[in-house]
Design a protein around this motif. Structure first.
Motif, PDB file in Angstrom:
ATOM      1  N   UNK A  86       0.918  -1.260   0.032  1.00 15.08           N
ATOM      2  CA  UNK A  86       0.104  -0.073   0.048  1.00 15.08           C
ATOM      3  C   UNK A  86       0.676   1.109  -0.104  1.00 15.08           C
ATOM      4  N   UNK A  87       0.692   2.076  -1.002  1.00 18.17           N
ATOM      5  CA  UNK A  87       1.431   3.423  -1.020  1.00 18.17           C
ATOM      6  C   UNK A  87       0.483   4.472  -0.909  1.00 18.17           C
ATOM      7  N   UNK A  88       0.655   5.468  -0.044  1.00 19.70           N
ATOM      8  CA  UNK A  88      -0.370   6.333   0.343  1.00 19.70           C
ATOM      9  C   UNK A  88       0.318   7.609  -0.339  1.00 19.70           C
ATOM     10  N   UNK A  89      -0.283   8.476  -1.456  1.00 22.57           N
ATOM     11  CA  UNK A  89      -0.026   9.455  -1.851  1.00 22.57           C
ATOM     12  C   UNK A  89      -0.043  10.729  -0.893  1.00 22.57           C
ATOM     13  N   UNK A  90       0.851  11.176  -0.415  1.00 21.84           N
ATOM     14  CA  UNK A  90       0.426  12.467   0.690  1.00 21.84           C
ATOM     15  C   UNK A  90       0.516  13.899  -0.120  1.00 21.84           C
ATOM     16  N   UNK A  91       1.033  14.124  -1.218  1.00 23.95           N
ATOM     17  CA  UNK A  91       1.150  15.113  -2.070  1.00 23.95           C
ATOM     18  C   UNK A  91       2.378  15.953  -1.594  1.00 23.95           C
ATOM     19  N   UNK A  92       3.170  15.293  -0.760  1.00 22.89           N
ATOM     20  CA  UNK A  92       4.290  16.069  -0.245  1.00 22.89           C
ATOM     21  C   UNK A  92       5.729  15.416  -1.062  1.00 22.89           C
ATOM     22  N   UNK A  93       5.535  14.574  -2.031  1.00 18.83           N
ATOM     23  CA  UNK A  93       6.577  14.510  -2.787  1.00 18.83           C
ATOM     24  C   UNK A  93       6.771  15.398  -3.900  1.00 18.83           C
ATOM     25  N   UNK A  94       7.946  15.125  -4.859  1.00 21.61           N
ATOM     26  CA  UNK A  94       7.835  16.087  -6.035  1.00 21.61           C
ATOM     27  C   UNK A  94       6.967  15.403  -6.967  1.00 21.61           C
ATOM     28  N   UNK A  95       6.507  16.505  -7.977  1.00 17.47           N
ATOM     29  CA  UNK A  95       5.404  16.325  -8.834  1.00 17.47           C
ATOM     30  C   UNK A  95       5.624  14.920  -9.717  1.00 17.47           C
ATOM     31  N   UNK A  96       4.345  14.233  -9.570  1.00 18.96           N
ATOM     32  CA  UNK A  96       4.405  12.987 -10.295  1.00 18.96           C
ATOM     33  C   UNK A  96       5.456  11.689  -9.750  1.00 18.96           C
ATOM     34  N   UNK A  97       6.230  12.035  -8.682  1.00 17.82           N
ATOM     35  CA  UNK A  97       7.417  11.056  -8.167  1.00 17.82           C
ATOM     36  C   UNK A  97       6.538   9.771  -7.752  1.00 17.82           C
ATOM     37  N   UNK A  98       5.741   9.762  -6.975  1.00 19.43           N
ATOM     38  CA  UNK A  98       4.842   8.521  -6.237  1.00 19.43           C
ATOM     39  C   UNK A  98       4.370   7.975  -7.501  1.00 19.43           C
ATOM     40  N   UNK A  99       3.594   8.543  -8.543  1.00 21.33           N
ATOM     41  CA  UNK A  99       2.845   7.850  -9.484  1.00 21.33           C
ATOM     42  C   UNK A  99       4.106   7.297 -10.506  1.00 21.33           C
ATOM     43  N   UNK A 100       5.230   7.919 -10.761  1.00 17.16           N
ATOM     44  CA  UNK A 100       6.220   7.144 -11.551  1.00 17.16           C
ATOM     45  C   UNK A 100       6.835   5.973 -10.643  1.00 17.16           C
ATOM     46  N   UNK A 101       7.086   6.222  -9.446  1.00 12.82           N
ATOM     47  CA  UNK A 101       7.625   5.065  -8.512  1.00 12.82           C
ATOM     48  C   UNK A 101       6.661   3.636  -8.572  1.00 12.82           C
ATOM     49  N   UNK A 102       5.408   4.254  -8.358  1.00 17.24           N
ATOM     50  CA  UNK A 102       4.049   3.344  -8.474  1.00 17.24           C
ATOM     51  C   UNK A 102       4.153   2.264  -9.721  1.00 17.24           C
ATOM     52  N   UNK A 103       4.429   2.983 -11.123  1.00 15.50           N
ATOM     53  CA  UNK A 103       4.508   2.532 -12.191  1.00 15.50           C
ATOM     54  C   UNK A 103       5.714   1.431 -12.360  1.00 15.50           C
ATOM     55  N   UNK A 104       6.806   1.808 -11.833  1.00 17.25           N
ATOM     56  CA  UNK A 104       7.832   1.134 -11.845  1.00 17.25           C
ATOM     57  C   UNK A 104       7.830  -0.220 -10.771  1.00 17.25           C
TER      58      UNK A 104
END
Length: 189
Positions: A86-104
């Protein structure tokens, strides 16, 4: 008593000659013999995970940072689809960083991972908060609240995985109950 220690972090990338300092300390001063390598250690850890988990399921709190990523990837190699991240996107990372990590994680490593968009909740709770320690407390407790809510939707799970370094545990709390410097109070809540 032949006790030695290092007062700083030579292993971090911005320490000049850090690797050499570490090698000198470990091999020249402490006289450690190198008896393992990363590949062998990976095999040992995967084997231990298989032995411990058996046929059970695991939920992993996956931030995308080094600690939780290594934990998730090792567990995934051991038990495959019985791991739910489970990844929680807090909105506190760089723009689209968590989405990109998720895709990887999803495409390259074939992880069973769920991304929770909680940006608005975090940003609303942090609005007008300027005290850094108060921010860390809000982020930590809100993360756990959202993670718990999502993890309760997943049935028949026996284990919780969280990747962290032992210094984070030390810097988060003490075993004696004495006060800490609150260096990492946002960890391990």
């Amino acid at each position: 008593k032949n006790l030695f220690w290092v007062q700083f972090h030579p292993e971090v990338t911005h320490t000049d000659n850090g690797k050499q300092l570490f090698k000198n300390f470990a091999f020249s001063i402490c006289k450690i013999r190198k008896s393992w390598n990363v590949k062998n250690q990976q095999k040992v850890l995967i084997s231990r995970i298989k032995d411990e988990i058996k046929k059970d399921r695991v939920i992993c709190a996956l931030s995308g940072g080094v600690d939780s990523s290594v934990a998730a990837l090792l567990i995934n190699k051991a038990i495959k689809k019985k791991l739910i991240c489970i990844m929680v996107d807090t909105g506190l990372m760089r723009k689209d960083e968590l989405k990109n990590i998720y895709k990887i994680f999803k495409k390259k490593y074939n992880l069973n991972v769920k991304l929770i968009d909680a940006k608005n909740i975090f940003l609303k709770q942090l609005k007008n908060i300027t005290n850094p320690e108060k921010k860390r407390k809000i982020i930590g407790s809100l993360f756990i609240k959202i993670f718990e809510k999502e993890s309760q939707k997943i049935k028949n799970v026996k284990f919780l995985a969280q990747g962290t370094l032992y210094p984070d545990v030390i810097e988060s709390k003490t075993s004696t109950g004495s006060k800490t410097s609150k260096i990492k109070s946002h960890h391990n809540v």
